[in-house]
Design an enzyme around this catalytic site. Structure first.
Site, PDB file in Angstrom:
ATOM      1  N   GLU A 250       0.835  -1.069   0.070  1.00 57.31           N
ATOM      2  CA  GLU A 250      -0.140   0.200   0.112  1.00 57.31           C
ATOM      3  C   GLU A 250       0.966   1.198  -0.081  1.00 57.31           C
ATOM      4  O   GLU A 250       1.807   1.395   0.869  1.00 57.31           O
ATOM      5  CB  GLU A 250      -0.812  -0.113   1.137  1.00 57.31           C
TER       6      GLU A 250
ATOM      7  N   GLY B  89      -7.849   2.355   2.278  1.00 59.06           N
ATOM      8  CA  GLY B  89      -8.051   2.789   0.930  1.00 59.06           C
ATOM      9  C   GLY B  89      -8.805   4.025   1.066  1.00 59.06           C
ATOM     10  O   GLY B  89      -9.239   4.626   2.197  1.00 59.06           O
TER      11      GLY B  89
ATOM     12  N   CYS C   2     -12.363   3.973   1.164  1.00 57.68           N
ATOM     13  CA  CYS C   2     -13.352   3.733   2.084  1.00 57.68           C
ATOM     14  C   CYS C   2     -13.313   4.375   3.525  1.00 57.68           C
ATOM     15  O   CYS C   2     -13.948   5.022   3.789  1.00 57.68           O
ATOM     16  CB  CYS C   2     -13.807   2.046   2.179  1.00 57.68           C
TER      17      CYS C   2
ATOM     18  N   GLY D 217     -25.866  10.012  -7.977  1.00 61.77           N
ATOM     19  CA  GLY D 217     -25.552   8.823  -7.514  1.00 61.77           C
ATOM     20  C   GLY D 217     -25.435   9.026  -5.836  1.00 61.77           C
ATOM     21  O   GLY D 217     -25.497   9.911  -5.404  1.00 61.77           O
ATOM     22  N   ALA D 218     -24.733   7.834  -5.574  1.00 58.38           N
ATOM     23  CA  ALA D 218     -24.497   7.746  -4.048  1.00 58.38           C
ATOM     24  C   ALA D 218     -23.749   8.966  -3.437  1.00 58.38           C
ATOM     25  O   ALA D 218     -24.070   9.716  -2.280  1.00 58.38           O
ATOM     26  CB  ALA D 218     -23.810   6.534  -3.578  1.00 58.38           C
TER      27      ALA D 218
ATOM     28  N   GLU E 267     -28.459  16.064 -12.336  1.00 57.19           N
ATOM     29  CA  GLU E 267     -28.335  14.721 -12.752  1.00 57.19           C
ATOM     30  C   GLU E 267     -28.675  14.647 -14.244  1.00 57.19           C
ATOM     31  O   GLU E 267     -29.766  14.927 -14.581  1.00 57.19           O
ATOM     32  CB  GLU E 267     -29.258  13.715 -11.885  1.00 57.19           C
TER      33      GLU E 267
ATOM     34  N   ALA F  53     -19.551  14.686  -8.991  1.00 60.69           N
ATOM     35  CA  ALA F  53     -19.882  13.408  -8.427  1.00 60.69           C
ATOM     36  C   ALA F  53     -20.606  12.405  -9.352  1.00 60.69           C
ATOM     37  O   ALA F  53     -21.618  11.703  -9.383  1.00 60.69           O
ATOM     38  CB  ALA F  53     -20.822  13.390  -7.313  1.00 60.69           C
TER      39      ALA F  53
ATOM     40  N   ASP G 132     -13.259  -2.653  -6.661  1.00 60.18           N
ATOM     41  CA  ASP G 132     -13.682  -1.701  -7.757  1.00 60.18           C
ATOM     42  C   ASP G 132     -13.004  -1.839  -9.145  1.00 60.18           C
ATOM     43  O   ASP G 132     -13.485  -1.937 -10.161  1.00 60.18           O
ATOM     44  CB  ASP G 132     -13.139  -0.206  -7.279  1.00 60.18           C
TER      45      ASP G 132
ATOM     46  N   HIS H 238     -42.569  -5.387  18.570  1.00 64.22           N
ATOM     47  CA  HIS H 238     -43.267  -4.159  18.220  1.00 64.22           C
ATOM     48  C   HIS H 238     -43.124  -3.387  19.261  1.00 64.22           C
ATOM     49  O   HIS H 238     -42.975  -3.581  20.411  1.00 64.22           O
ATOM     50  CB  HIS H 238     -44.839  -4.771  18.379  1.00 64.22           C
TER      51      HIS H 238
HETATM   52  P1  NAI Z   1     -22.300   6.987  -9.805  1.00 63.96           P
HETATM   53  O1  NAI Z   1     -21.924   6.486 -10.922  1.00 63.96           O
HETATM   54  O2  NAI Z   1     -23.192   5.967  -8.814  1.00 63.96           O
HETATM   55  O3  NAI Z   1     -23.352   8.319 -10.097  1.00 63.96           O
HETATM   56  C1  NAI Z   1     -23.027   9.129 -10.897  1.00 63.96           C
HETATM   57  C2  NAI Z   1     -24.084   9.848 -11.384  1.00 63.96           C
HETATM   58  O4  NAI Z   1     -23.771  10.999 -12.261  1.00 63.96           O
HETATM   59  C3  NAI Z   1     -24.944   9.014 -12.176  1.00 63.96           C
HETATM   60  O5  NAI Z   1     -26.339   8.848 -11.796  1.00 63.96           O
HETATM   61  C4  NAI Z   1     -25.098   9.677 -13.725  1.00 63.96           C
HETATM   62  O6  NAI Z   1     -25.975   9.607 -14.388  1.00 63.96           O
HETATM   63  C5  NAI Z   1     -24.716  10.993 -13.429  1.00 63.96           C
HETATM   64  N1  NAI Z   1     -23.726  11.753 -14.360  1.00 63.96           N
HETATM   65  C6  NAI Z   1     -22.871  11.152 -15.198  1.00 63.96           C
HETATM   66  N2  NAI Z   1     -22.324  12.366 -15.688  1.00 63.96           N
HETATM   67  C7  NAI Z   1     -22.943  13.417 -15.736  1.00 63.96           C
HETATM   68  C8  NAI Z   1     -23.185  14.871 -16.069  1.00 63.96           C
HETATM   69  N3  NAI Z   1     -22.407  15.210 -17.115  1.00 63.96           N
HETATM   70  N4  NAI Z   1     -24.072  15.657 -15.541  1.00 63.96           N
HETATM   71  C9  NAI Z   1     -25.089  15.193 -14.719  1.00 63.96           C
HETATM   72  N5  NAI Z   1     -24.759  14.009 -13.946  1.00 63.96           N
HETATM   73  C10 NAI Z   1     -24.156  13.265 -14.568  1.00 63.96           C
HETATM   74  O7  NAI Z   1     -21.122   7.857  -9.307  1.00 63.96           O
HETATM   75  P2  NAI Z   1     -20.794   8.183  -7.639  1.00 63.96           P
HETATM   76  O8  NAI Z   1     -22.046   8.606  -7.107  1.00 63.96           O
HETATM   77  O9  NAI Z   1     -19.635   9.310  -7.947  1.00 63.96           O
HETATM   78  O10 NAI Z   1     -20.077   6.841  -6.869  1.00 63.96           O
HETATM   79  C11 NAI Z   1     -18.898   6.323  -7.601  1.00 63.96           C
HETATM   80  C12 NAI Z   1     -18.949   5.005  -6.805  1.00 63.96           C
HETATM   81  O11 NAI Z   1     -18.699   4.907  -5.463  1.00 63.96           O
HETATM   82  C13 NAI Z   1     -20.397   4.160  -7.267  1.00 63.96           C
HETATM   83  O12 NAI Z   1     -20.058   3.064  -7.979  1.00 63.96           O
HETATM   84  C14 NAI Z   1     -20.916   4.195  -6.050  1.00 63.96           C
HETATM   85  O13 NAI Z   1     -22.005   3.128  -5.853  1.00 63.96           O
HETATM   86  C15 NAI Z   1     -19.973   4.114  -5.064  1.00 63.96           C
HETATM   87  N6  NAI Z   1     -20.368   4.720  -3.727  1.00 63.96           N
HETATM   88  C16 NAI Z   1     -21.075   4.027  -2.820  1.00 63.96           C
HETATM   89  C17 NAI Z   1     -21.582   4.777  -1.804  1.00 63.96           C
HETATM   90  C18 NAI Z   1     -22.280   4.005  -0.887  1.00 63.96           C
HETATM   91  O14 NAI Z   1     -22.250   2.612  -1.045  1.00 63.96           O
HETATM   92  N7  NAI Z   1     -23.305   4.600  -0.002  1.00 63.96           N
HETATM   93  C19 NAI Z   1     -21.165   6.173  -1.311  1.00 63.96           C
HETATM   94  C20 NAI Z   1     -20.448   6.713  -2.400  1.00 63.96           C
HETATM   95  C21 NAI Z   1     -19.944   5.876  -3.534  1.00 63.96           C
END
Ligand code: NAI
Length: 463
Positions: free
Chosen positions: A34, A40, A42, A180-181, A201, A266, A309, A442
């Site tokens: 590492e 990492g 996370c 997204g998330a 979005e 994001a 990933d 309950h």
């Molecule tokens: P993501 O891929 O989940 O979401 C990105 C979003 O951005 C999508 O909905 C996409 O349609 C939108 N997008 C893309 N280009 C765009 C544009 N030009 N204009 C507007 N919207 C646009 O990616 P995110 O949220 O960055 O997360 C990355 C990874 O990390 C994902 O796989 C996610 O699941 C993971 N993650 C998980 C978390 C959790 O489990 N709570 C928390 C944070 C990340």
């Protein structure tokens, strides 16, 4: 001569460190390479610090409503810097926890950037390490900007989650690109700390991978509290200036220009496959950039495996952790339980939380599956009313003939905890009847899961 280990793992994130621990538990000599802090993305700049910040945000919004609970906290002041410092402590504790686990399990941690070499070798600085059994590639992913439209991450006005986690102050205004998330969680955090947030979005709805009902509920919830949500929007161009950014957005046929103090990117992540010697070892990547793996997570080069990933979606810590366990058990000659990629829970920790497993209703329709949805709203839950957590629902999609749980969707806090009852059920092929047979205490939020199961059978009992 190269130092020898049974297993060498490149990357100390959740996939790598969990794989290292399992390998060591199974009696294999293990090295973990590492270049940064253990844990990492996370632990250091992802899951863990954001959950700390989200809890600060939750406290801020709870105090804003405290009067109706008979508690008058006085004027509520928020300080992002303090919340950030607390989140750093939480993150550091976790990273130290991983270091401790490496020692406890006698995993050798090699500090530095590793490069793969043919013959199951990894070069770190001037030293070469050789794996007798396998090298596991767990190099993870990183944030990405949109330089093609002027939104390269400049770390001042155009930032990513990496920088957002270290800000001393919440910006006055922020456009978050991508719902997204990452986008959802930071919209929640910064809004609670007083930032005027606009969430943009590209796809027609926020949280596009979730069930449409979940997206609708969150859109309403965010708008109600004053977060601007623009979905189906195309960001045409961004122009960063000294202390602000203007972005041109087109949505529903209308164009508008937003001026914000900060843009938070994001819009997805890129995988770390560069400069680690993949091609030299015959490790190929697929058309989407992920390392190509077979069902055993072996790459195109025998003796090199890939997890987390970098090995493909979903990019989730818990998916990577399971892959780390799976591969090392395989290497130890065990027959691990196959990973059911269709049964990985997905959680977004915004408020209200969103969690799901299996198919969405739209996916059931596309696949022409016969299903019956069962629903239970938290507004009808005694526990929910008591705590004020009345937003959201549990929805279970029951296969019509045999009662299989095709998918489950929960909006509401704590969806992140409730979803696991359904994960266990699906992993063991329980039906909705079997969920309901277990007596649920309950009053609990979990009762909503049992009631949604009953609703899919047409015999819900209100609480
Ligand atoms: P993501 O891929 O989940 O979401 C990105 C979003 O951005 C999508 O909905 C996409 O349609 C939108 N997008 C893309 N280009 C765009 C544009 N030009 N204009 C507007 N919207 C646009 O990616 P995110 O949220 O960055 O997360 C990355 C990874 O990390 C994902 O796989 C996610 O699941 C993971 N993650 C998980 C978390 C959790 O489990 N709570 C928390 C944070 C990340």
């Amino acid at each position: 001569m190269a130092s020898q280990f049974d297993v060498i793992i490149l990357g100390g994130g959740p996939a790598g460190y969990v794989g290292a621990i399992r390998a060591a538990q199974l009696g294999m000599s293990t090295a973990l390479v590492e270049k940064d802090k253990l844990g990492g993305v996370c632990v250091n700049i992802g899951c863990i610090p954001t959950k700390a910040l989200l809890h600060s945000a939750y406290i801020a919004s709870l105090l804003g409503h405290a009067k109706e609970f008979g508690v008058e906290p006085g004027t509520v002041k928020t300080d992002y810097g303090v919340a950030m410092q607390r989140s750093r402590k939480v993150s550091d504790q976790n990273s130290k926890g991983v270091e401790f686990l490496m020692k406890k399990n006698k995993v050798t941690v090699v500090k530095g950037a590793g490069v793969l070499q043919p013959g199951r070798k990894v070069k770190v600085g001037g030293d070469v390490y050789e794996a007798k059994k396998a090298v596991l590639i767990a190099t993870g992913s990183r944030v990405k900007g949109l330089p093609q439209i002027g939104l390269e991450i400049n770390k001042t006005t155009v930032i990513s989650s990496d920088e957002a986690l270290f800000l001393e102050k919440a910006p006055a205004s922020m456009a978050i690109i991508g719902a997204g998330a990452v986008g959802m969680e930071f919209a929640n955090i910064f809004h609670a700390f007083g930032t005027k947030v606009t969430l943009i979005e590209a796809l027609p709805r926020i949280l596009p991978l979730e069930d449409a009902e979940a997206s609708d509920t969150l859109t309403k919830s965010y708008r109600k509290r004053g977060i601007e949500v623009i979905a189906g929007a195309k960001v045409k161009k961004g122009t960063p200036r000294k202390d602000k950014v203007s972005i041109e957005v087109e949505a529903g046929g209308a164009a508008q220009t937003l001026e914000v103090a900060t843009v938070l990117m994001a819009a997805g992540r890129a995988v770390n496959t560069e400069n680690i010697g993949l091609a030299e070892c015959g490790v190929q990547v697929n058309e989407r950039g992920f390392i190509k793996v077979d069902q055993n997570l072996q790459t195109t080069a025998p003796g090199y495996y890939s997890i987390g990933d970098v090995a493909g979606p979903p990019m989730l810590a818990h998916k990577g952790m399971r892959e780390g366990v799976y591969v090392t058990e395989l290497l130890a000659g065990k027959k691990p339980h196959p990973i059911r990629y269709d049964n990985v829970p997905s959680v977004t920790y915004c408020h209200p939380e969103v969690a799901s497993i299996g198919l969405t209703e739209d996916q059931c329709k596309e696949r022409k599956l016969e299903y019956v949805p069962g629903r239970f709203p938290f507004s009808a839950s005694g526990r929910g009313r008591g705590t004020g957590e009345t937003e959201g629902f549990v929805k279970i999609l029951r296969e019509k003939k045999y009662g299989e749980i095709l998918g489950a969707h929960i909006v509401g806090t704590p969806a992140s905890e409730l979803i696991h009852e359904l994960a266990v059920a699906r992993e063991n092929e329980y039906t909705v009847e079997e969920i309901e047979l277990a007596i649920h205490a309950h009053p609990t939020m979990s009762e909503a899961v049992a009631q949604a199961a009953l609703d899919s059978l047409g015999r819900v009992i209100d609480m």
